[in-house]
Design a protein around this motif. Structure first.
Motif, PDB file in Angstrom:
ATOM      1  N   ILE A 139       0.816  -1.214   0.000  1.00  0.00           N
ATOM      2  CA  ILE A 139       0.000   0.000   0.000  1.00  0.00           C
ATOM      3  C   ILE A 139       0.850   1.265   0.000  1.00  0.00           C
ATOM      4  N   CYS A 184       1.451  10.734   6.903  1.00  0.00           N
ATOM      5  CA  CYS A 184       0.073  10.880   6.434  1.00  0.00           C
ATOM      6  C   CYS A 184      -0.558  12.168   6.962  1.00  0.00           C
ATOM      7  N   TYR A 196      -0.002   7.431  11.416  1.00  0.00           N
ATOM      8  CA  TYR A 196      -0.745   6.203  11.132  1.00  0.00           C
ATOM      9  C   TYR A 196      -0.399   5.069  12.096  1.00  0.00           C
ATOM     10  N   LEU A 224       2.883   6.535   2.699  1.00  0.00           N
ATOM     11  CA  LEU A 224       1.528   6.008   2.557  1.00  0.00           C
ATOM     12  C   LEU A 224       0.611   7.056   1.958  1.00  0.00           C
ATOM     13  N   GLU A 225       1.186   8.191   1.606  1.00  0.00           N
ATOM     14  CA  GLU A 225       0.454   9.255   0.912  1.00  0.00           C
ATOM     15  C   GLU A 225       1.450  10.001   0.021  1.00  0.00           C
ATOM     16  N   ARG A 233      -6.558  10.852   6.545  1.00  0.00           N
ATOM     17  CA  ARG A 233      -5.710   9.981   5.726  1.00  0.00           C
ATOM     18  C   ARG A 233      -4.908   9.018   6.633  1.00  0.00           C
ATOM     19  N   ARG A 237      -5.171   4.869   6.482  1.00  0.00           N
ATOM     20  CA  ARG A 237      -4.028   3.974   6.257  1.00  0.00           C
ATOM     21  C   ARG A 237      -3.793   3.061   7.456  1.00  0.00           C
TER      22      ARG A 237
END
Length: 238
Positions: A139, A184, A196, A224-225, A233, A237
């Motif tokens: 991811i 994030c 996260y 993750l972003e 966000r 995640r």
């Protein structure tokens, strides 16, 4: 194996200096979620080690060495058997003193929390069992390759999990490892947050009970972003 865990709050106060790199804002506006020093003690065949995860952006070598020496004196565990790792949240205290401001003095309180968590974890050692599992979780995004628009998405997708149980198979907690920047919610509202991984800890603890502790991997350029940075966000995640 014997297992012991403890955690101590290291949340700085609002208006304290934060690790908001590349930002004109340098002070926290408030707290979104608390930060902790987590300590996991493991003993087998009279050998004991300590794994410590700290919700900060980074740990200078001198501070790591001092923390290990303090913990060694308090617990009798050799410094070489003590691992101290930063989760790398950017919404935590300014631990590197990159601003070179004499008012930035977070380490005395962090050292106290580290020593207390480590000592308590060792004092709580009790017989138990350990289970291990892994899976690919692709991811994350290599932000360097994404920015250039070329090459494969080079990441480490492996999620590793250790699950700890008591002698009667009751759930004690989880240690998990993944490689991704906690950005994030980087500088979101300039509020304190473990990002996260701290939010994932909360979700795991709420759903499973026991403790949850995160160790980051080789997360350079791994996000993750790659767009808007928000607490929503980070929650998604997690």
């Amino acid at each position: 194996m014997q297992i012991g865990f403890s955690q101590h709050d290291i949340t700085p106060h609002a208006n304290a200096f934060g690790a908001f790199r590349l930002s004109g804002v340098k002070r926290h506006s408030g707290v979104h979620d608390p930060l902790f020093a987590h300590a996991l003690a493991l003993r087998q065949d009279q050998q004991t080690c300590l794994l410590i995860s700290l919700d900060v952006v980074a740990i200078p070598q001198a501070e790591a060495d001092e923390a290990k020496a303090r913990i060694a004196r308090a617990t009798g565990i050799e410094p070489a058997a003590i691992l101290i790792a930063a989760t790398h949240t950017h919404n935590g205290p300014e631990t590197l003193n990159e601003e070179e401001d004499p008012r930035i003095r977070v380490w005395p309180a962090i050292h106290q929390a580290l020593a207390a968590a480590a000592t308590e974890a060792v004092g709580r050692l009790a017989d138990g069992h350990v289970h291990w599992a892994t899976r690919d979780l692709p991811i994350a995004t290599n932000r360097y390759q994404h920015r250039l628009g070329q090459g494969e998405n080079t990441i480490d997708p492996q999620l590793d999990v250790l699950v700890f149980e008591g002698v009667n198979r009751e759930h004690l907690g989880v240690l998990y490892h993944y490689a991704a920047h906690p950005t994030c919610a980087m500088a979101a509202e300039y509020r304190i947050s473990g990002d996260y991984c701290a939010l994932a800890d909360r979700i795991i603890e709420e759903r499973s009970g026991g403790f949850s502790m995160f160790l980051n991997g080789a997360c350079g350029d791994i996000n993750l972003e790659v767009g808007e940075r928000t607490f929503a966000r980070a929650e998604e995640r997690a």
